[in-house]
Design a protein around this motif. Structure first.
Motif, PDB file in Angstrom:
ATOM      1  N   ASP A   1      57.455 116.606  -2.492  1.00 24.88           N
ATOM      2  CA  ASP A   1      57.678 115.243  -1.995  1.00 24.88           C
ATOM      3  C   ASP A   1      59.119 114.808  -2.214  1.00 24.88           C
ATOM      4  N   GLN A   2      59.724 115.241  -3.312  1.00 25.86           N
ATOM      5  CA  GLN A   2      61.118 114.900  -3.570  1.00 25.86           C
ATOM      6  C   GLN A   2      62.046 115.628  -2.599  1.00 25.86           C
ATOM      7  N   TYR A   3      61.709 116.869  -2.298  1.00 22.28           N
ATOM      8  CA  TYR A   3      62.474 117.627  -1.307  1.00 22.28           C
ATOM      9  C   TYR A   3      62.432 116.914   0.043  1.00 22.28           C
ATOM     10  N   ASN A   4      61.253 116.432   0.426  1.00 25.38           N
ATOM     11  CA  ASN A   4      61.114 115.721   1.696  1.00 25.38           C
ATOM     12  C   ASN A   4      61.912 114.416   1.688  1.00 25.38           C
ATOM     13  N   PHE A   5      61.939 113.747   0.536  1.00 22.90           N
ATOM     14  CA  PHE A   5      62.742 112.519   0.422  1.00 22.90           C
ATOM     15  C   PHE A   5      64.227 112.842   0.629  1.00 22.90           C
ATOM     16  N   ILE A   6      64.674 113.915   0.008  1.00 23.39           N
ATOM     17  CA  ILE A   6      66.063 114.340   0.180  1.00 23.39           C
ATOM     18  C   ILE A   6      66.323 114.695   1.644  1.00 23.39           C
ATOM     19  N   LYS A   7      65.377 115.374   2.263  1.00 22.46           N
ATOM     20  CA  LYS A   7      65.499 115.726   3.692  1.00 22.46           C
ATOM     21  C   LYS A   7      65.654 114.469   4.546  1.00 22.46           C
ATOM     22  N   ASP A   8      64.873 113.432   4.225  1.00 20.34           N
ATOM     23  CA  ASP A   8      64.987 112.167   4.956  1.00 20.34           C
ATOM     24  C   ASP A   8      66.374 111.559   4.794  1.00 20.34           C
ATOM     25  N   GLN A   9      66.925 111.665   3.596  1.00 17.73           N
ATOM     26  CA  GLN A   9      68.252 111.102   3.351  1.00 17.73           C
ATOM     27  C   GLN A   9      69.335 111.865   4.114  1.00 17.73           C
ATOM     28  N   THR A  10      69.184 113.177   4.231  1.00 13.82           N
ATOM     29  CA  THR A  10      70.156 113.943   5.019  1.00 13.82           C
ATOM     30  C   THR A  10      70.107 113.519   6.483  1.00 13.82           C
ATOM     31  N   GLN A  11      68.907 113.217   6.985  1.00  7.33           N
ATOM     32  CA  GLN A  11      68.780 112.784   8.375  1.00  7.33           C
ATOM     33  C   GLN A  11      69.452 111.430   8.590  1.00  7.33           C
ATOM     34  N   ILE A  12      69.341 110.559   7.595  1.00  6.96           N
ATOM     35  CA  ILE A  12      70.017 109.258   7.670  1.00  6.96           C
ATOM     36  C   ILE A  12      71.532 109.457   7.759  1.00  6.96           C
ATOM     37  N   LEU A  13      72.059 110.389   6.970  1.00  7.51           N
ATOM     38  CA  LEU A  13      73.494 110.653   6.996  1.00  7.51           C
ATOM     39  C   LEU A  13      73.924 111.250   8.332  1.00  7.51           C
ATOM     40  N   VAL A  14      73.121 112.166   8.859  1.00 10.43           N
ATOM     41  CA  VAL A  14      73.435 112.775  10.157  1.00 10.43           C
ATOM     42  C   VAL A  14      73.408 111.724  11.261  1.00 10.43           C
ATOM     43  N   ASN A  15      72.374 110.885  11.241  1.00  6.21           N
ATOM     44  CA  ASN A  15      72.266 109.821  12.252  1.00  6.21           C
ATOM     45  C   ASN A  15      73.437 108.841  12.144  1.00  6.21           C
ATOM     46  N   GLY A  16      73.814 108.497  10.911  1.00 10.03           N
ATOM     47  CA  GLY A  16      74.922 107.573  10.704  1.00 10.03           C
ATOM     48  C   GLY A  16      76.223 108.127  11.245  1.00 10.03           C
ATOM     49  N   GLN A  17      76.446 109.421  11.024  1.00  8.54           N
ATOM     50  CA  GLN A  17      77.663 110.058  11.512  1.00  8.54           C
ATOM     51  C   GLN A  17      77.678 110.116  13.034  1.00  8.54           C
ATOM     52  N   ALA A  18      76.500 110.306  13.638  1.00  5.20           N
ATOM     53  CA  ALA A  18      76.413 110.451  15.091  1.00  5.20           C
ATOM     54  C   ALA A  18      76.548 109.125  15.831  1.00  5.20           C
ATOM     55  N   THR A  19      76.173 108.036  15.175  1.00  9.82           N
ATOM     56  CA  THR A  19      76.132 106.746  15.867  1.00  9.82           C
ATOM     57  C   THR A  19      77.287 105.815  15.504  1.00  9.82           C
ATOM     58  N   GLY A  20      78.125 106.195  14.557  1.00  9.73           N
ATOM     59  CA  GLY A  20      79.230 105.318  14.169  1.00  9.73           C
ATOM     60  C   GLY A  20      80.367 106.092  13.551  1.00  9.73           C
ATOM     61  N   ASN A  21      81.550 105.532  13.625  1.00  6.28           N
ATOM     62  CA  ASN A  21      82.717 106.184  13.036  1.00  6.28           C
ATOM     63  C   ASN A  21      83.463 105.273  12.067  1.00  6.28           C
ATOM     64  N   ASP A  22      82.759 104.243  11.597  1.00  2.48           N
ATOM     65  CA  ASP A  22      83.345 103.331  10.610  1.00  2.48           C
ATOM     66  C   ASP A  22      83.290 104.018   9.244  1.00  2.48           C
ATOM     67  N   ALA A  23      84.452 104.380   8.739  1.00  2.58           N
ATOM     68  CA  ALA A  23      84.525 105.144   7.484  1.00  2.58           C
ATOM     69  C   ALA A  23      83.873 104.402   6.333  1.00  2.58           C
ATOM     70  N   GLU A  24      84.053 103.090   6.304  1.00  2.00           N
ATOM     71  CA  GLU A  24      83.492 102.305   5.204  1.00  2.00           C
ATOM     72  C   GLU A  24      81.971 102.315   5.238  1.00  2.00           C
ATOM     73  N   VAL A  25      81.420 102.164   6.447  1.00  2.00           N
ATOM     74  CA  VAL A  25      79.959 102.191   6.600  1.00  2.00           C
ATOM     75  C   VAL A  25      79.400 103.558   6.199  1.00  2.00           C
ATOM     76  N   LEU A  26      80.057 104.617   6.628  1.00  2.00           N
ATOM     77  CA  LEU A  26      79.598 105.964   6.308  1.00  2.00           C
ATOM     78  C   LEU A  26      79.682 106.235   4.807  1.00  2.00           C
ATOM     79  N   ASN A  27      80.706 105.727   4.167  1.00  2.00           N
ATOM     80  CA  ASN A  27      80.828 105.876   2.715  1.00  2.00           C
ATOM     81  C   ASN A  27      79.691 105.162   1.989  1.00  2.00           C
ATOM     82  N   VAL A  28      79.317 103.993   2.509  1.00  2.00           N
ATOM     83  CA  VAL A  28      78.197 103.253   1.919  1.00  2.00           C
ATOM     84  C   VAL A  28      76.906 104.047   2.072  1.00  2.00           C
ATOM     85  N   LEU A  29      76.693 104.636   3.256  1.00  2.00           N
ATOM     86  CA  LEU A  29      75.492 105.443   3.489  1.00  2.00           C
ATOM     87  C   LEU A  29      75.440 106.621   2.522  1.00  2.00           C
ATOM     88  N   ARG A  30      76.576 107.283   2.340  1.00  2.00           N
ATOM     89  CA  ARG A  30      76.613 108.429   1.419  1.00  2.00           C
ATOM     90  C   ARG A  30      76.346 107.986  -0.015  1.00  2.00           C
TER      91      ARG A  30
END
Length: 228
Positions: free
Chosen positions: A25-54
């Motif tokens: 379940d923890q692995y799946n949670f981490i997997k979900d977080q990686t998808q959030i980071l990938v989606n964030g990178q694909a939909t925006g290029n605001d460095a500050e926003v991406l840093n917050v997501l990370r």
């Protein structure tokens, strides 16, 4: 380019690498977080926003493990470098050796967990990837469902009837939208001859459910409701 793979190579060559410390379940949670980071990178290029997501992803994942040592932190740190799908896949692949398999269970052990099921067949255990299981379940005779989960180092067993649904719905275990069915268990009521039926919708495909579940809380609550 990011350096996730380089970090992985360094960890992978360490003979003293950590023992498995990540549940499914923890692995799946981490997997979900990686998808959030990938989606964030694909939909925006605001460095500050991406840093917050990370930062948020890093904080949420590390919060799952209150007592990480330096080597375990090194395993998880590359999460902050994930930007694209390929990065996520590499990172998740490097986590695989650190995933704790579901507690060892045997055919004989399953029969002891369900003593009233005299003709219990059980699942084909040699085909189950226990690293990808938070619980074990299977269906026999089309409508009988058996479930085994682990809590506080011990197995808990639940069984009942299962009726497939023609509609998609929310699974009460993984909380995802999927093809579901009604799982119903019968327990003793206030008197010896009185029985109470309790149930809820769960995924028809337990492999799908196990790949989606990102917390054990709902799984344990589900089992507790059926056993009351």
């Amino acid at each position: 380019m990011i350096h996730v793979k380089e970090n992985n190579d360094k960890i992978g060559t360490n003979d003293n690498r950590p023992e498995p410390f990540i549940r499914n379940d923890q692995y799946n949670f981490i997997k979900d977080q990686t998808q959030i980071l990938v989606n964030g990178q694909a939909t925006g290029n605001d460095a500050e926003v991406l840093n917050v997501l990370r930062h948020l992803a890093h904080e949420k994942v590390f919060k799952l493990f209150p007592s990480l040592d330096a080597e375990q932190k090194a395993v998880l740190n590359p999460l902050a470098s994930v930007k694209e799908t390929a990065d996520a896949e590499i990172f998740l692949e490097q986590l695989s050796p650190y995933v704790i398999p579901f507690k060892n269970v045997t055919d004989q052990g399953l029969k002891k967990l369900f003593p009233k099921a005299k003709k219990l067949k059980g699942p084909k255990l040699d085909t189950v990837d226990f690293k990808k299981r938070s619980y074990l379940s299977w269906i026999e005779s089309s409508t009988l469902m058996y479930m085994v989960l682990e809590k506080d180092g011990r197995f808990e067993a639940v069984h009942g009837s299962f009726t497939r649904s023609a509609k998609r719905g929310i699974c009460s275990i993984c909380n995802r939208h999927s093809e579901v069915g009604m799982f119903t268990a019968k327990t003793k009521g206030s008197s010896q001859d009185n029985f109470v039926k309790r149930g809820n919708y769960v995924c028809q495909d337990n492999e799908v459910c196990n790949s989606n579940i990102n917390t054990l809380e709902r799984l344990h609550e589900f089992a507790e409701r059926l056993q009351k």
